[in-house]
Design a protein around this motif. Sequence first.
Motif, PDB file in Angstrom:
ATOM      1  N   TRP A 157       8.660   4.909   1.981  1.00 30.36           N
ATOM      2  CA  TRP A 157       9.638   6.005   2.033  1.00 30.36           C
ATOM      3  C   TRP A 157       8.990   7.267   2.610  1.00 30.36           C
ATOM      4  O   TRP A 157       9.549   7.940   3.467  1.00 30.36           O
TER       5      TRP A 157
ATOM      6  N   ILE B  38      19.257   3.745  -0.631  1.00 32.54           N
ATOM      7  CA  ILE B  38      18.926   4.528  -1.817  1.00 32.54           C
ATOM      8  C   ILE B  38      19.269   5.983  -1.526  1.00 32.54           C
ATOM      9  O   ILE B  38      18.829   6.525  -0.512  1.00 32.54           O
ATOM     10  N   PRO B  39      20.039   6.635  -2.386  1.00 35.71           N
ATOM     11  CA  PRO B  39      20.331   8.062  -2.168  1.00 35.71           C
ATOM     12  C   PRO B  39      19.032   8.883  -2.123  1.00 35.71           C
ATOM     13  O   PRO B  39      18.109   8.633  -2.909  1.00 35.71           O
TER      14      PRO B  39
ATOM     15  N   THR C  94      13.963  -1.893  -2.050  1.00 38.36           N
ATOM     16  CA  THR C  94      13.240  -2.091  -3.296  1.00 38.36           C
ATOM     17  C   THR C  94      11.911  -2.766  -2.996  1.00 38.36           C
ATOM     18  O   THR C  94      11.751  -3.409  -1.964  1.00 38.36           O
TER      19      THR C  94
ATOM     20  N   TRP D 134       7.305   3.653  -2.468  1.00 37.42           N
ATOM     21  CA  TRP D 134       7.218   5.092  -2.217  1.00 37.42           C
ATOM     22  C   TRP D 134       6.396   5.380  -0.962  1.00 37.42           C
ATOM     23  O   TRP D 134       6.708   6.281  -0.188  1.00 37.42           O
TER      24      TRP D 134
ATOM     25  N   ASN E 119      18.238  11.806  -3.099  1.00 41.44           N
ATOM     26  CA  ASN E 119      17.865  12.516  -4.321  1.00 41.44           C
ATOM     27  C   ASN E 119      17.420  11.585  -5.441  1.00 41.44           C
ATOM     28  O   ASN E 119      16.965  12.048  -6.480  1.00 41.44           O
ATOM     29  N   GLU E 120      17.529  10.275  -5.253  1.00 42.77           N
ATOM     30  CA  GLU E 120      17.074   9.303  -6.248  1.00 42.77           C
ATOM     31  C   GLU E 120      15.868   8.492  -5.779  1.00 42.77           C
ATOM     32  O   GLU E 120      15.318   7.701  -6.539  1.00 42.77           O
ATOM     33  N   ALA E 121      15.448   8.695  -4.545  1.00 45.02           N
ATOM     34  CA  ALA E 121      14.405   7.849  -3.956  1.00 45.02           C
ATOM     35  C   ALA E 121      13.080   7.918  -4.699  1.00 45.02           C
ATOM     36  O   ALA E 121      12.480   6.884  -5.002  1.00 45.02           O
ATOM     37  N   GLU E 122      12.629   9.115  -4.995  1.00 48.22           N
ATOM     38  CA  GLU E 122      11.330   9.218  -5.656  1.00 48.22           C
ATOM     39  C   GLU E 122      11.361   8.541  -7.019  1.00 48.22           C
ATOM     40  O   GLU E 122      10.473   7.766  -7.362  1.00 48.22           O
ATOM     41  N   GLU E 123      12.387   8.798  -7.783  1.00 49.51           N
ATOM     42  CA  GLU E 123      12.512   8.183  -9.113  1.00 49.51           C
ATOM     43  C   GLU E 123      12.606   6.662  -9.005  1.00 49.51           C
ATOM     44  O   GLU E 123      12.014   5.929  -9.789  1.00 49.51           O
ATOM     45  N   THR E 124      13.346   6.181  -8.019  1.00 52.84           N
ATOM     46  CA  THR E 124      13.553   4.742  -7.847  1.00 52.84           C
ATOM     47  C   THR E 124      12.312   4.029  -7.325  1.00 52.84           C
ATOM     48  O   THR E 124      12.019   2.909  -7.737  1.00 52.84           O
TER      49      THR E 124
ATOM     50  N   ARG F  84       8.936   5.427  -6.930  1.00 53.94           N
ATOM     51  CA  ARG F  84       7.611   5.948  -7.279  1.00 53.94           C
ATOM     52  C   ARG F  84       6.679   4.871  -7.839  1.00 53.94           C
ATOM     53  O   ARG F  84       5.511   4.802  -7.496  1.00 53.94           O
TER      54      ARG F  84
END
Length: 132
Positions: free
Chosen positions: A75, A56-57, A84, A72, A59-64, A66
Amino acid sequence: MKNIFLFLFLMLSTFTVTAAPCIPTRHAEVPNITNNSYHQARKKLLANQWQPLTTIPFNEAEETLRYSGNGWGFWEKGYQEVETCAGTGFAPCIFNFTDIYGNHLKVYTLGEELTENGIYAEVSEYGFYCKD
């Protein structure tokens, strides 16, 4: 009980559709990590020269992650190999590793992470996969 197993099968099968199983001819040793907490399993894999593989990039981890169950939390612990997680049912998660030979390993967990209560997600299965 039969319905629970059917639900579990369907949840895990949705995760594994994109990963083609394969058996490499040469690979780092894979210790038996089934029924270990993910934290214990990760230590064993690292000790056997498996490296976490981020899918997961950043900069997209929190959105993906959360709102994806344990995602989360893993992470934030520095486990950027989490691919996932599901926020319902048995809270399944998938983690990715690679070795020096370029092989890929997926680790599947089940269960909530409630560390304050001593409850940890456990490895339900793991296996090699071929990168698309």
